[in-house]
Motif scaffolding. Sequence first.
Motif, PDB file in Angstrom:
ATOM      1  N   UNK A  82       0.928  -1.441   0.017  1.00  0.00           N
ATOM      2  CA  UNK A  82       0.008   0.030  -0.103  1.00  0.00           C
ATOM      3  C   UNK A  82       0.979   0.864  -0.211  1.00  0.00           C
ATOM      4  N   UNK A  83       1.796   0.970  -0.534  1.00  0.00           N
ATOM      5  CA  UNK A  83       3.010   2.409  -0.755  1.00  0.00           C
ATOM      6  C   UNK A  83       3.768   3.090   0.337  1.00  0.00           C
ATOM      7  N   UNK A 107      -3.542   6.086   1.554  1.00  0.00           N
ATOM      8  CA  UNK A 107      -2.824   4.724   1.961  1.00  0.00           C
ATOM      9  C   UNK A 107      -1.430   5.941   2.149  1.00  0.00           C
ATOM     10  N   UNK A 108      -1.133   6.968   2.386  1.00  0.00           N
ATOM     11  CA  UNK A 108      -0.182   7.081   2.608  1.00  0.00           C
ATOM     12  C   UNK A 108      -0.169   7.807   4.238  1.00  0.00           C
ATOM     13  N   UNK A 109      -1.787   8.475   4.266  1.00  0.00           N
ATOM     14  CA  UNK A 109      -2.354   8.836   6.189  1.00  0.00           C
ATOM     15  C   UNK A 109      -3.022   7.543   6.701  1.00  0.00           C
ATOM     16  N   UNK A 110      -3.519   6.690   5.831  1.00  0.00           N
ATOM     17  CA  UNK A 110      -4.312   5.327   6.633  1.00  0.00           C
ATOM     18  C   UNK A 110      -3.516   4.693   7.331  1.00  0.00           C
ATOM     19  N   UNK A 111      -2.385   4.575   6.584  1.00  0.00           N
ATOM     20  CA  UNK A 111      -1.401   3.505   6.627  1.00  0.00           C
ATOM     21  C   UNK A 111      -1.238   3.376   7.993  1.00  0.00           C
ATOM     22  N   UNK A 167     -12.838  -5.432  -3.981  1.00  0.00           N
ATOM     23  CA  UNK A 167     -11.553  -5.623  -4.042  1.00  0.00           C
ATOM     24  C   UNK A 167     -10.742  -3.973  -3.399  1.00  0.00           C
ATOM     25  N   UNK A 168      -9.827  -4.074  -2.729  1.00  0.00           N
ATOM     26  CA  UNK A 168      -8.864  -2.456  -2.820  1.00  0.00           C
ATOM     27  C   UNK A 168      -7.939  -2.651  -3.718  1.00  0.00           C
ATOM     28  N   UNK A 169      -7.325  -1.569  -3.483  1.00  0.00           N
ATOM     29  CA  UNK A 169      -6.118  -1.311  -4.083  1.00  0.00           C
ATOM     30  C   UNK A 169      -4.697  -1.391  -3.046  1.00  0.00           C
ATOM     31  N   UNK A 170      -5.284  -2.023  -1.743  1.00  0.00           N
ATOM     32  CA  UNK A 170      -4.009  -2.656  -1.226  1.00  0.00           C
ATOM     33  C   UNK A 170      -4.902  -2.583   0.084  1.00  0.00           C
ATOM     34  N   UNK A 171      -4.362  -2.843   1.388  1.00  0.00           N
ATOM     35  CA  UNK A 171      -3.696  -3.086   3.049  1.00  0.00           C
ATOM     36  C   UNK A 171      -4.029  -1.767   3.350  1.00  0.00           C
ATOM     37  N   UNK A 172      -4.879  -1.166   4.396  1.00  0.00           N
ATOM     38  CA  UNK A 172      -4.312   0.511   4.655  1.00  0.00           C
ATOM     39  C   UNK A 172      -4.827   1.535   3.582  1.00  0.00           C
ATOM     40  N   UNK A 173      -5.210   1.002   2.341  1.00  0.00           N
ATOM     41  CA  UNK A 173      -5.855   2.415   1.398  1.00  0.00           C
ATOM     42  C   UNK A 173      -6.858   3.026   1.988  1.00  0.00           C
ATOM     43  N   UNK A 174      -7.434   3.821   1.158  1.00  0.00           N
ATOM     44  CA  UNK A 174      -8.445   4.385   1.618  1.00  0.00           C
ATOM     45  C   UNK A 174      -9.322   3.493   0.825  1.00  0.00           C
ATOM     46  N   UNK A 186     -23.581  -0.772   7.610  1.00  0.00           N
ATOM     47  CA  UNK A 186     -24.556  -1.756   7.504  1.00  0.00           C
ATOM     48  C   UNK A 186     -24.121  -2.691   7.608  1.00  0.00           C
ATOM     49  N   UNK A 187     -23.983  -3.369   8.621  1.00  0.00           N
ATOM     50  CA  UNK A 187     -23.713  -4.129  10.373  1.00  0.00           C
ATOM     51  C   UNK A 187     -23.831  -5.429   8.525  1.00  0.00           C
ATOM     52  N   UNK A 188     -22.675  -5.587   8.150  1.00  0.00           N
ATOM     53  CA  UNK A 188     -22.969  -6.955   6.962  1.00  0.00           C
ATOM     54  C   UNK A 188     -21.303  -7.832   6.975  1.00  0.00           C
ATOM     55  N   UNK A 189     -21.544  -8.588   6.432  1.00  0.00           N
ATOM     56  CA  UNK A 189     -20.194  -9.454   7.132  1.00  0.00           C
ATOM     57  C   UNK A 189     -19.044  -9.566   5.534  1.00  0.00           C
ATOM     58  N   UNK A 190     -18.804  -8.812   4.632  1.00  0.00           N
ATOM     59  CA  UNK A 190     -18.005  -8.549   3.607  1.00  0.00           C
ATOM     60  C   UNK A 190     -16.435  -9.162   3.750  1.00  0.00           C
ATOM     61  N   UNK A 191     -15.650  -9.930   2.804  1.00  0.00           N
ATOM     62  CA  UNK A 191     -14.418 -10.099   2.228  1.00  0.00           C
ATOM     63  C   UNK A 191     -14.077  -9.267   1.946  1.00  0.00           C
ATOM     64  N   UNK A 192     -12.726  -8.650   1.897  1.00  0.00           N
ATOM     65  CA  UNK A 192     -11.727  -8.035   1.584  1.00  0.00           C
ATOM     66  C   UNK A 192     -10.563  -8.607   1.220  1.00  0.00           C
ATOM     67  N   UNK A 193     -10.702  -8.514  -0.640  1.00  0.00           N
ATOM     68  CA  UNK A 193      -9.579  -8.362  -1.056  1.00  0.00           C
ATOM     69  C   UNK A 193      -8.264  -7.826  -1.663  1.00  0.00           C
ATOM     70  N   UNK A 194      -7.613  -7.543  -1.444  1.00  0.00           N
ATOM     71  CA  UNK A 194      -6.028  -6.412  -1.348  1.00  0.00           C
ATOM     72  C   UNK A 194      -5.504  -6.583  -2.740  1.00  0.00           C
ATOM     73  N   UNK A 195      -5.108  -6.078  -3.392  1.00  0.00           N
ATOM     74  CA  UNK A 195      -5.247  -5.544  -4.667  1.00  0.00           C
ATOM     75  C   UNK A 195      -3.850  -4.411  -4.621  1.00  0.00           C
ATOM     76  N   UNK A 196      -2.525  -5.243  -5.623  1.00  0.00           N
ATOM     77  CA  UNK A 196      -1.370  -4.361  -5.449  1.00  0.00           C
ATOM     78  C   UNK A 196      -1.241  -2.829  -6.236  1.00  0.00           C
ATOM     79  N   UNK A 197      -2.653  -2.099  -6.291  1.00  0.00           N
ATOM     80  CA  UNK A 197      -2.128  -1.115  -6.509  1.00  0.00           C
ATOM     81  C   UNK A 197      -4.268  -0.640  -7.701  1.00  0.00           C
ATOM     82  N   UNK A 198      -4.317   0.158  -7.549  1.00  0.00           N
ATOM     83  CA  UNK A 198      -5.892   0.388  -8.474  1.00  0.00           C
ATOM     84  C   UNK A 198      -5.842  -0.464  -9.762  1.00  0.00           C
TER      85      UNK A 198
END
Length: 337
Positions: A82-83, A107-111, A167-174, A186-198
């Motif tokens: 995530x950068x 990513x920069x500040x969220x990490x 899907x996201x651009x990586x762990x810690x990304x916005x 929303x009180x939902x169970x959703x599976x996060x799938x990180x990728x290496x960028x947008x």
Amino acid sequence: MRTHAALKAAPALAATAVAMWLAPVPPAHAQAPAAGYPNKPIRIVVGFPPGGATDILARILGPHLTASWGQPVVIDNRGGATGTIAADLVSKTAPDGYTLMMVPSGPFTGSAALYENLPYDTATGFASVALLAWVTNALVVPATSPINNLNDLIRLAKEKPGQVTNGSSGNGSLHHLAGEVFKKLTGTQITHVPFKGGGPVMVALAASEVTFAFSSVPSVMPLIQSKRLKAIVVTSAKRSTTLPDVPTIAEAGLPLPAGLEMREWYGVVAPLKVPNPIIAKLNAEMVRIYKRPDVGARLADMGAEPAGSTPEELAKQIINDVRTWTKVVKDAGIKMN
């Protein structure tokens, strides 16, 4: 033979010489004149693969800097974590103004909020140069998806807990944080799938490998225009001028917590202790470039808004964002995968 006056002056002259010899010499970076900068290629590091908004905005900037100063500007993509790999590299690079980094705020500040042992201090470990653009984020799904609005997505996530994927651009990304906030609200169970960028996550989404993704409008526009993706909502407080028919997340029935607007800024930072005159020169030229009418038109087509800040304003923005995301992460109980 010395005169009486010369003999009287000798001790004072000797003391002056000793004082000059003992006086601290300013560090080399403090002596570097901005007048001779740049006199060799400049590198702009991007912490993600080509194709995402960070990469696009850096490549808009590069040719204009080359035209202004006659020096090559190289975009150096260093994707991963995530950068944070790229940020660590830049933080340890010589502070001479020849290595810069285009950073997306999420990513920069969220990490800083998500990782406990970063090898650098996000808030104080870099020299801020300029905040250049604001970008709206959108929640997008494949064009062939049966999901046509936010209620469809929430209903599906509740009917099939854990089977809906974000899907996201990586762990810690916005985009990761946005998905976690969405789950919490929303009180939902959703599976996060990180990728290496947008770029990679958009390719996967278009191929229906994940259910949905939050992504910057510049990253999704080409795929929306080619009818491979469709936008469900935008996360800003107001509708995007690029996607005027797409409702905001609040209009769709899911208001965000007070003070939280999940849009993103993009800016440039440098290693700490780059001389202030060089920072000032970079800031003035970058802000001028991003306020050019042709650049503004290109940004508008992408769903971005040109900005422009002083280095001090960007530094303050970074500190505030680190504080904001730290609270969001804590309140939402977000954990890294």
